[in-house]
Motif scaffolding. Structure first.
Motif, mmCIF file in Angstrom:
data_model
loop_
_atom_site.group_PDB
_atom_site.id
_atom_site.type_symbol
_atom_site.label_atom_id
_atom_site.label_comp_id
_atom_site.label_asym_id
_atom_site.label_seq_id
_atom_site.Cartn_x
_atom_site.Cartn_y
_atom_site.Cartn_z
ATOM 1 N N VAL A 255 -9.493 23.906 23.666
ATOM 2 C CA VAL A 255 -7.948 23.795 23.545
ATOM 3 C C VAL A 255 -7.454 25.347 23.038
ATOM 4 N N ASN A 256 -8.279 25.914 22.274
ATOM 5 C CA ASN A 256 -7.602 27.186 21.934
ATOM 6 C C ASN A 256 -8.336 28.494 22.525
ATOM 7 N N PHE A 257 -9.589 28.699 22.823
ATOM 8 C CA PHE A 257 -10.290 29.474 23.614
ATOM 9 C C PHE A 257 -10.480 29.148 25.118
ATOM 10 N N PRO A 258 -10.195 29.787 26.162
ATOM 11 C CA PRO A 258 -9.472 31.100 26.107
ATOM 12 C C PRO A 258 -7.830 30.870 26.082
ATOM 13 N N ASN A 259 -7.361 29.803 26.481
ATOM 14 C CA ASN A 259 -5.954 29.497 27.014
ATOM 15 C C ASN A 259 -4.852 29.939 25.934
ATOM 16 N N VAL A 260 -4.868 29.637 24.737
ATOM 17 C CA VAL A 260 -4.080 29.857 23.849
ATOM 18 C C VAL A 260 -4.379 31.209 23.207
ATOM 19 N N ASN A 326 1.446 34.082 16.791
ATOM 20 C CA ASN A 326 2.525 34.772 17.898
ATOM 21 C C ASN A 326 2.012 34.492 19.237
ATOM 22 N N TYR A 327 1.793 33.051 19.347
ATOM 23 C CA TYR A 327 1.751 32.654 20.861
ATOM 24 C C TYR A 327 2.846 32.531 21.583
ATOM 25 N N LEU A 328 2.781 33.385 22.876
ATOM 26 C CA LEU A 328 3.943 33.092 23.966
ATOM 27 C C LEU A 328 5.301 33.445 23.093
ATOM 28 N N PRO A 329 5.062 34.885 22.575
ATOM 29 C CA PRO A 329 6.566 35.061 21.873
ATOM 30 C C PRO A 329 7.728 35.261 22.418
ATOM 31 N N ASP A 330 7.657 35.413 23.768
ATOM 32 C CA ASP A 330 8.877 35.611 24.610
ATOM 33 C C ASP A 330 9.373 34.422 25.114
ATOM 34 N N GLU A 331 8.543 33.480 25.153
ATOM 35 C CA GLU A 331 8.954 32.099 25.662
ATOM 36 C C GLU A 331 9.246 31.011 24.396
ATOM 37 N N ARG A 332 8.666 31.084 23.429
ATOM 38 C CA ARG A 332 8.664 29.954 22.605
ATOM 39 C C ARG A 332 9.907 29.750 21.871
ATOM 40 N N ALA A 397 -5.024 21.606 26.831
ATOM 41 C CA ALA A 397 -4.551 22.923 26.729
ATOM 42 C C ALA A 397 -3.341 23.050 27.657
ATOM 43 N N PHE A 398 -2.840 22.108 28.413
ATOM 44 C CA PHE A 398 -2.120 22.334 29.273
ATOM 45 C C PHE A 398 -0.555 21.867 28.781
ATOM 46 N N VAL A 399 -0.782 20.921 27.276
ATOM 47 C CA VAL A 399 0.307 20.765 26.675
ATOM 48 C C VAL A 399 0.661 21.878 25.776
ATOM 49 N N THR A 400 0.061 22.890 25.417
ATOM 50 C CA THR A 400 0.217 23.636 24.272
ATOM 51 C C THR A 400 1.385 24.667 24.812
ATOM 52 N N HIS A 401 1.523 24.911 26.053
ATOM 53 C CA HIS A 401 2.599 25.817 26.545
ATOM 54 C C HIS A 401 4.130 25.104 26.537
#
Length: 408
Positions: A255-260, A326-332, A397-401
Protein backbone atom coordinates in the motif's frame (compact mmCIF):
# COMPACT_ATOMS: atom_id res chain seq x y z
CA UNK A 1 5.16 -68.08 -36.08
CA UNK A 2 2.68 -68.56 -33.30
CA UNK A 3 0.16 -65.96 -32.34
CA UNK A 4 -0.60 -65.05 -28.72
CA UNK A 5 -3.79 -67.15 -28.74
CA UNK A 6 -1.93 -70.22 -30.08
CA UNK A 7 0.80 -69.73 -27.47
CA UNK A 8 -1.79 -69.65 -24.68
CA UNK A 9 -3.45 -72.80 -26.04
CA UNK A 10 -0.17 -74.72 -26.28
CA UNK A 11 0.84 -73.73 -22.77
CA UNK A 12 -2.43 -75.02 -21.41
CA UNK A 13 -1.89 -78.46 -23.00
CA UNK A 14 1.42 -79.06 -21.23
CA UNK A 15 1.47 -80.14 -17.66
CA UNK A 16 3.37 -77.98 -15.22
CA UNK A 17 5.53 -80.90 -14.13
CA UNK A 18 6.79 -81.44 -17.70
CA UNK A 19 7.63 -77.76 -18.07
CA UNK A 20 9.45 -77.72 -14.74
CA UNK A 21 11.44 -80.88 -15.55
CA UNK A 22 12.56 -79.66 -18.98
CA UNK A 23 13.36 -76.21 -17.67
CA UNK A 24 15.46 -77.54 -14.78
CA UNK A 25 17.46 -79.68 -17.19
CA UNK A 26 18.25 -76.70 -19.37
CA UNK A 27 19.13 -74.49 -16.39
CA UNK A 28 21.56 -77.06 -14.99
CA UNK A 29 23.27 -77.48 -18.37
CA UNK A 30 23.63 -73.74 -18.98
CA UNK A 31 23.77 -72.28 -15.50
CA UNK A 32 26.73 -70.05 -16.38
CA UNK A 33 25.15 -68.76 -19.57
CA UNK A 34 21.90 -67.35 -18.24
CA UNK A 35 22.22 -64.14 -20.20
CA UNK A 36 22.98 -65.94 -23.45
CA UNK A 37 20.36 -64.80 -26.01
CA UNK A 38 20.18 -68.22 -27.63
CA UNK A 39 19.61 -69.82 -24.27
CA UNK A 40 16.82 -67.40 -23.37
CA UNK A 41 15.14 -68.09 -26.72
CA UNK A 42 15.48 -71.81 -26.22
CA UNK A 43 14.19 -71.68 -22.64
CA UNK A 44 11.13 -69.73 -23.74
CA UNK A 45 10.46 -72.27 -26.46
CA UNK A 46 10.70 -75.18 -24.00
CA UNK A 47 7.79 -73.81 -22.03
CA UNK A 48 5.76 -73.94 -25.24
CA UNK A 49 7.02 -77.42 -26.28
CA UNK A 50 8.24 -75.92 -29.54
CA UNK A 51 11.92 -75.13 -30.00
CA UNK A 52 12.43 -72.66 -32.83
CA UNK A 53 15.11 -70.30 -34.04
CA UNK A 54 12.68 -67.44 -34.50
CA UNK A 55 11.37 -65.24 -31.68
CA UNK A 56 8.00 -66.34 -30.42
CA UNK A 57 6.53 -62.85 -30.39
CA UNK A 58 7.68 -60.07 -32.70
CA UNK A 59 4.90 -57.51 -32.46
CA UNK A 60 5.77 -56.09 -29.05
CA UNK A 61 8.69 -53.64 -28.64
CA UNK A 62 9.43 -52.63 -25.09
CA UNK A 63 12.33 -50.43 -26.19
CA UNK A 64 13.24 -48.63 -29.41
CA UNK A 65 15.31 -50.46 -32.00
CA UNK A 66 19.04 -50.74 -31.30
CA UNK A 67 18.37 -49.71 -27.69
CA UNK A 68 19.01 -52.38 -25.12
CA UNK A 69 18.09 -52.40 -21.45
CA UNK A 70 21.77 -52.33 -20.54
CA UNK A 71 22.34 -49.17 -22.51
CA UNK A 72 19.45 -47.52 -20.66
CA UNK A 73 21.08 -48.34 -17.35
CA UNK A 74 24.51 -47.15 -18.47
CA UNK A 75 23.33 -43.94 -20.20
CA UNK A 76 20.26 -42.44 -18.53
CA UNK A 77 18.14 -40.08 -20.61
CA UNK A 78 19.60 -36.59 -20.81
CA UNK A 79 17.90 -33.92 -18.71
CA UNK A 80 16.86 -31.23 -21.23
CA UNK A 81 14.75 -28.59 -18.59
CA UNK A 82 18.57 -28.35 -16.69
CA UNK A 83 18.85 -25.35 -14.36
CA UNK A 84 22.17 -23.84 -15.51
CA UNK A 85 21.01 -23.79 -19.12
CA UNK A 86 17.68 -22.20 -18.18
CA UNK A 87 19.58 -19.50 -16.32
CA UNK A 88 21.77 -18.76 -19.33
CA UNK A 89 18.79 -18.59 -21.69
CA UNK A 90 16.86 -16.35 -19.26
CA UNK A 91 19.79 -13.93 -19.04
CA UNK A 92 20.18 -13.81 -22.80
CA UNK A 93 16.46 -13.02 -23.15
CA UNK A 94 16.79 -10.21 -20.58
CA UNK A 95 19.79 -8.75 -22.44
CA UNK A 96 17.85 -8.75 -25.72
CA UNK A 97 14.80 -7.13 -24.15
CA UNK A 98 16.91 -4.47 -22.42
CA UNK A 99 18.58 -3.72 -25.76
CA UNK A 100 15.17 -3.19 -27.34
CA UNK A 101 14.27 -0.89 -24.43
CA UNK A 102 17.40 1.19 -25.03
CA UNK A 103 16.50 1.47 -28.71
CA UNK A 104 13.01 2.67 -27.80
CA UNK A 105 14.47 5.24 -25.40
CA UNK A 106 16.84 6.55 -28.08
CA UNK A 107 14.26 7.16 -30.80
CA UNK A 108 11.33 9.56 -30.89
CA UNK A 109 8.13 7.60 -30.34
CA UNK A 110 5.80 10.55 -29.74
CA UNK A 111 3.90 9.76 -32.94
CA UNK A 112 3.48 6.08 -32.03
CA UNK A 113 2.20 6.31 -28.47
CA UNK A 114 -0.11 3.29 -28.67
CA UNK A 115 2.51 1.13 -30.36
CA UNK A 116 5.12 2.24 -27.83
CA UNK A 117 2.79 1.34 -24.95
CA UNK A 118 2.02 -2.11 -26.36
CA UNK A 119 5.69 -2.90 -27.03
CA UNK A 120 6.63 -1.69 -23.56
CA UNK A 121 3.99 -3.91 -21.93
CA UNK A 122 5.19 -6.92 -23.92
CA UNK A 123 8.78 -6.24 -22.87
CA UNK A 124 7.74 -5.98 -19.22
CA UNK A 125 5.83 -9.28 -19.38
CA UNK A 126 8.67 -11.23 -21.00
CA UNK A 127 11.32 -9.59 -18.81
CA UNK A 128 9.42 -10.58 -15.66
CA UNK A 129 8.92 -14.07 -17.04
CA UNK A 130 12.64 -14.47 -17.75
CA UNK A 131 13.47 -13.07 -14.32
CA UNK A 132 11.10 -15.57 -12.69
CA UNK A 133 12.71 -18.47 -14.56
CA UNK A 134 16.14 -17.23 -13.56
CA UNK A 135 15.16 -16.85 -9.89
CA UNK A 136 13.55 -20.30 -9.70
CA UNK A 137 16.59 -21.89 -11.34
CA UNK A 138 18.88 -20.05 -8.94
CA UNK A 139 17.00 -21.36 -5.90
CA UNK A 140 16.94 -24.81 -7.51
CA UNK A 141 20.72 -24.81 -7.82
CA UNK A 142 21.03 -23.46 -4.28
CA UNK A 143 19.01 -26.40 -2.98
CA UNK A 144 21.81 -28.86 -3.83
CA UNK A 145 24.41 -26.73 -2.03
CA UNK A 146 24.96 -26.64 1.75
CA UNK A 147 22.10 -24.94 3.57
CA UNK A 148 24.16 -21.87 4.55
CA UNK A 149 24.17 -20.72 0.93
CA UNK A 150 20.41 -20.06 0.90
CA UNK A 151 21.06 -17.00 3.07
CA UNK A 152 23.54 -15.72 0.51
CA UNK A 153 20.92 -16.04 -2.23
CA UNK A 154 18.40 -14.10 -0.12
CA UNK A 155 20.96 -11.36 0.46
CA UNK A 156 21.65 -11.20 -3.26
CA UNK A 157 17.94 -10.96 -4.04
CA UNK A 158 17.42 -8.14 -1.54
CA UNK A 159 20.53 -6.30 -2.71
CA UNK A 160 19.09 -6.10 -6.23
CA UNK A 161 16.88 -3.22 -5.09
CA UNK A 162 19.94 -1.42 -3.68
CA UNK A 163 21.82 -1.75 -6.97
CA UNK A 164 18.78 -0.52 -8.90
CA UNK A 165 18.46 2.54 -6.65
CA UNK A 166 22.17 3.35 -6.94
CA UNK A 167 22.00 3.04 -10.73
CA UNK A 168 19.04 5.43 -10.79
CA UNK A 169 20.90 8.01 -8.67
CA UNK A 170 24.05 7.77 -10.81
CA UNK A 171 22.04 8.16 -14.01
CA UNK A 172 20.47 11.34 -12.64
CA UNK A 173 23.87 12.67 -11.58
CA UNK A 174 25.45 12.01 -14.98
CA UNK A 175 22.80 13.85 -16.92
CA UNK A 176 19.61 15.65 -15.93
CA UNK A 177 18.23 14.85 -19.37
CA UNK A 178 15.62 12.09 -19.07
CA UNK A 179 16.62 10.35 -22.33
CA UNK A 180 20.33 10.27 -21.44
CA UNK A 181 19.54 9.03 -17.93
CA UNK A 182 17.37 6.24 -19.35
CA UNK A 183 20.12 5.17 -21.74
CA UNK A 184 22.64 4.95 -18.92
CA UNK A 185 20.18 3.22 -16.59
CA UNK A 186 19.29 0.39 -18.96
CA UNK A 187 22.87 0.11 -20.24
CA UNK A 188 24.08 -0.45 -16.68
CA UNK A 189 21.42 -3.16 -16.32
CA UNK A 190 22.78 -4.96 -19.39
CA UNK A 191 26.29 -4.66 -17.97
CA UNK A 192 25.23 -6.25 -14.67
CA UNK A 193 23.42 -9.11 -16.44
CA UNK A 194 26.51 -9.81 -18.57
CA UNK A 195 28.61 -9.97 -15.39
CA UNK A 196 26.06 -12.39 -13.92
CA UNK A 197 26.27 -14.50 -17.09
CA UNK A 198 30.06 -14.72 -16.82
CA UNK A 199 30.08 -15.47 -13.11
CA UNK A 200 27.41 -18.14 -13.62
CA UNK A 201 29.71 -19.94 -16.07
CA UNK A 202 32.62 -19.68 -13.62
CA UNK A 203 30.45 -20.91 -10.75
CA UNK A 204 29.54 -24.12 -12.60
CA UNK A 205 33.24 -25.01 -12.73
CA UNK A 206 33.97 -24.46 -9.05
CA UNK A 207 34.98 -27.64 -7.13
CA UNK A 208 32.17 -27.16 -4.61
CA UNK A 209 29.43 -27.04 -7.26
CA UNK A 210 30.93 -29.98 -9.19
CA UNK A 211 31.16 -32.00 -5.97
CA UNK A 212 27.54 -31.29 -5.01
CA UNK A 213 26.17 -32.09 -8.47
CA UNK A 214 28.14 -35.34 -8.60
CA UNK A 215 26.72 -36.34 -5.22
CA UNK A 216 23.20 -35.77 -6.53
CA UNK A 217 23.87 -37.85 -9.65
CA UNK A 218 25.44 -40.69 -7.67
CA UNK A 219 22.50 -41.04 -5.29
CA UNK A 220 20.14 -43.91 -6.24
CA UNK A 221 16.62 -42.96 -7.13
CA UNK A 222 14.24 -43.37 -4.23
CA UNK A 223 11.23 -45.59 -4.92
CA UNK A 224 8.10 -43.58 -5.27
CA UNK A 225 5.58 -44.13 -2.52
CA UNK A 226 1.95 -43.38 -2.73
CA UNK A 227 1.11 -40.65 -0.26
CA UNK A 228 -2.42 -39.83 0.84
CA UNK A 229 -4.11 -36.76 -0.52
CA UNK A 230 -2.89 -33.70 1.43
CA UNK A 231 -5.41 -32.31 3.88
CA UNK A 232 -5.21 -28.61 3.07
CA UNK A 233 -7.65 -27.50 5.74
CA UNK A 234 -5.84 -29.49 8.45
CA UNK A 235 -2.50 -27.98 7.41
CA UNK A 236 -3.97 -24.48 7.17
CA UNK A 237 -5.32 -24.67 10.73
CA UNK A 238 -1.75 -25.19 11.96
CA UNK A 239 -0.33 -22.15 10.17
CA UNK A 240 -3.34 -19.84 9.83
CA UNK A 241 -1.77 -17.21 12.11
CA UNK A 242 1.39 -17.15 10.00
CA UNK A 243 -0.70 -16.85 6.83
CA UNK A 244 -2.66 -13.95 8.29
CA UNK A 245 0.51 -12.17 9.37
CA UNK A 246 2.08 -12.62 5.93
CA UNK A 247 -1.02 -11.23 4.23
CA UNK A 248 -1.21 -8.18 6.52
CA UNK A 249 2.54 -7.52 6.36
CA UNK A 250 2.64 -7.47 2.59
CA UNK A 251 -0.60 -5.52 2.34
CA UNK A 252 0.79 -2.64 4.43
CA UNK A 253 4.11 -2.72 2.57
CA UNK A 254 2.59 -2.65 -0.92
CA UNK A 255 0.00 0.00 0.00
CA UNK A 256 2.76 2.42 0.96
CA UNK A 257 5.74 1.39 -1.16
CA UNK A 258 6.24 2.57 -3.78
CA UNK A 259 2.89 4.22 -4.58
CA UNK A 260 2.45 6.54 -1.59
CA UNK A 261 6.07 6.88 -0.46
CA UNK A 262 7.31 8.00 -3.89
CA UNK A 263 4.79 10.87 -3.93
CA UNK A 264 5.68 12.33 -0.55
CA UNK A 265 7.44 15.66 -1.13
CA UNK A 266 10.17 17.19 1.02
CA UNK A 267 9.60 20.26 3.18
CA UNK A 268 12.82 21.35 4.93
CA UNK A 269 15.76 19.09 3.99
CA UNK A 270 18.09 21.02 1.61
CA UNK A 271 18.37 18.63 -1.32
CA UNK A 272 17.47 18.85 -4.98
CA UNK A 273 14.00 17.49 -5.69
CA UNK A 274 15.35 15.16 -8.37
CA UNK A 275 17.33 13.29 -5.66
CA UNK A 276 14.70 13.29 -2.90
CA UNK A 277 12.69 10.29 -4.07
CA UNK A 278 15.59 8.15 -5.42
CA UNK A 279 17.67 8.62 -2.25
CA UNK A 280 15.25 8.91 0.68
CA UNK A 281 12.52 6.71 -0.74
CA UNK A 282 13.90 3.90 -2.92
CA UNK A 283 17.51 3.64 -1.73
CA UNK A 284 16.48 4.09 1.90
CA UNK A 285 13.81 1.38 1.73
CA UNK A 286 16.00 -1.12 -0.15
CA UNK A 287 19.02 -0.68 2.13
CA UNK A 288 16.97 -1.33 5.27
CA UNK A 289 15.10 -4.14 3.53
CA UNK A 290 18.50 -5.76 3.00
CA UNK A 291 19.53 -5.12 6.61
CA UNK A 292 16.28 -6.64 7.87
CA UNK A 293 17.49 -10.10 6.80
CA UNK A 294 20.50 -10.01 9.14
CA UNK A 295 19.02 -10.27 12.68
CA UNK A 296 17.42 -13.69 12.05
CA UNK A 297 20.91 -15.20 12.29
CA UNK A 298 21.02 -14.32 15.98
CA UNK A 299 17.45 -14.14 17.16
CA UNK A 300 13.89 -14.79 16.01
CA UNK A 301 11.47 -12.81 18.13
CA UNK A 302 8.76 -12.84 19.45
CA UNK A 303 7.68 -16.29 18.24
CA UNK A 304 4.84 -17.52 16.01
CA UNK A 305 2.15 -17.18 18.70
CA UNK A 306 2.90 -13.51 19.50
CA UNK A 307 4.01 -12.32 16.08
CA UNK A 308 0.55 -10.92 15.39
CA UNK A 309 1.15 -8.27 18.07
CA UNK A 310 4.17 -6.90 16.19
CA UNK A 311 2.29 -7.05 12.87
CA UNK A 312 -0.72 -5.24 14.35
CA UNK A 313 1.43 -2.47 15.84
CA UNK A 314 3.23 -2.09 12.51
CA UNK A 315 -0.11 -1.83 10.73
CA UNK A 316 -1.58 0.77 13.11
CA UNK A 317 1.52 3.00 12.93
CA UNK A 318 2.82 2.67 9.38
CA UNK A 319 -0.55 2.12 7.70
CA UNK A 320 -1.83 5.73 8.00
CA UNK A 321 1.53 7.45 8.60
CA UNK A 322 2.55 8.11 4.98
CA UNK A 323 -0.90 9.30 3.94
CA UNK A 324 -0.84 11.81 6.81
CA UNK A 325 2.63 12.98 5.75
CA UNK A 326 3.33 15.44 2.94
CA UNK A 327 1.71 13.12 0.38
CA UNK A 328 0.42 14.89 -2.78
CA UNK A 329 0.68 18.38 -1.22
CA UNK A 330 -0.65 20.13 -4.35
CA UNK A 331 -3.80 17.99 -4.58
CA UNK A 332 -4.75 16.96 -1.08
CA UNK A 333 -7.54 18.46 1.00
CA UNK A 334 -7.04 16.30 4.07
CA UNK A 335 -4.64 17.99 6.51
CA UNK A 336 -1.07 16.58 6.56
CA UNK A 337 -0.82 16.14 10.32
CA UNK A 338 2.51 14.26 10.21
CA UNK A 339 4.36 16.26 7.56
CA UNK A 340 7.98 16.00 8.67
CA UNK A 341 10.96 15.06 6.49
CA UNK A 342 12.97 13.33 9.22
CA UNK A 343 9.96 11.41 10.46
CA UNK A 344 9.29 10.31 6.88
CA UNK A 345 12.87 9.07 6.38
CA UNK A 346 12.76 7.13 9.66
CA UNK A 347 9.37 5.60 8.83
CA UNK A 348 10.59 4.42 5.39
CA UNK A 349 13.57 2.76 7.10
CA UNK A 350 11.28 0.97 9.56
CA UNK A 351 8.95 -0.09 6.74
CA UNK A 352 11.79 -1.74 4.80
CA UNK A 353 13.49 -3.28 7.85
CA UNK A 354 10.34 -4.82 9.33
CA UNK A 355 9.20 -6.10 5.94
CA UNK A 356 12.36 -8.20 5.47
CA UNK A 357 12.67 -9.26 9.12
CA UNK A 358 9.09 -10.44 9.43
CA UNK A 359 9.19 -12.34 6.15
CA UNK A 360 12.34 -14.20 7.22
CA UNK A 361 10.67 -15.06 10.52
CA UNK A 362 7.63 -16.44 8.71
CA UNK A 363 9.73 -18.74 6.55
CA UNK A 364 11.49 -20.00 9.69
CA UNK A 365 8.26 -20.51 11.65
CA UNK A 366 6.28 -22.35 8.99
CA UNK A 367 8.31 -25.62 8.88
CA UNK A 368 8.46 -25.74 12.69
CA UNK A 369 4.65 -25.79 12.93
CA UNK A 370 4.15 -28.65 10.46
CA UNK A 371 5.02 -32.31 10.11
CA UNK A 372 7.81 -33.10 7.69
CA UNK A 373 5.43 -34.48 5.06
CA UNK A 374 3.27 -31.33 5.19
CA UNK A 375 6.00 -28.72 4.74
CA UNK A 376 5.65 -28.65 0.95
CA UNK A 377 1.90 -28.00 1.07
CA UNK A 378 2.41 -25.50 3.88
CA UNK A 379 4.90 -23.57 1.77
CA UNK A 380 2.41 -23.45 -1.08
CA UNK A 381 -0.31 -22.08 1.23
CA UNK A 382 2.08 -19.44 2.59
CA UNK A 383 2.96 -18.33 -0.94
CA UNK A 384 -0.74 -18.00 -1.76
CA UNK A 385 -1.23 -15.59 1.14
CA UNK A 386 1.91 -13.72 0.16
CA UNK A 387 0.40 -13.22 -3.29
CA UNK A 388 -2.93 -12.19 -1.74
CA UNK A 389 -1.09 -9.59 0.33
CA UNK A 390 0.53 -8.13 -2.77
CA UNK A 391 -2.81 -8.16 -4.59
CA UNK A 392 -4.81 -6.54 -1.79
CA UNK A 393 -2.06 -3.98 -1.16
CA UNK A 394 -2.05 -3.01 -4.82
CA UNK A 395 -5.82 -2.66 -4.87
CA UNK A 396 -5.95 -0.55 -1.70
CA UNK A 397 -3.21 1.69 -3.11
CA UNK A 398 -5.70 2.93 -5.71
CA UNK A 399 -7.85 4.34 -2.88
CA UNK A 400 -5.12 6.45 -1.26
CA UNK A 401 -5.14 9.12 -3.97
CA UNK A 402 -8.87 10.01 -3.80
CA UNK A 403 -8.80 9.51 -0.02
CA UNK A 404 -6.69 12.63 0.66
CA UNK A 405 -8.80 14.76 -1.68
CA UNK A 406 -11.64 14.85 0.84
CA UNK A 407 -11.77 16.79 4.08
CA UNK A 408 -12.48 14.47 7.01
Amino acid sequence: MKTRLELSSSISTISMSEIEEQTNNKISSRRNSIFNPDYCKELYAISNNNITDEPCVDDVQLFPKNHSLASLNEKPPKDKMASPMRMIVAKLVIIILLSVTIALAAINTSEYVVTFFIVTMVIIVFTNGASAIYSNSLFGICSILPSRFITTVIYGTNSAGVLTSISSIISIAISPNAKTSALFYFSSAIFIVIIALITNTIFQRLPLYVHCTNNIKSKPDKPEKQSPRPQFWKIFKKIWSVCFNIWLTFTITIVNFPNVVSQVKRKTIPIDDSYWTPVFCFLNFNVFNLMGSLPVHWTVWPGPKRMWIVVLIRTLILGPFFILNNYLPDERVMPAYLANDYGFIFAVSILGFTNAYLMNCYFIYTPSLLDEDDVGVGGMIVNIFLFLGILSGGLIAFVTHPLVKYSW
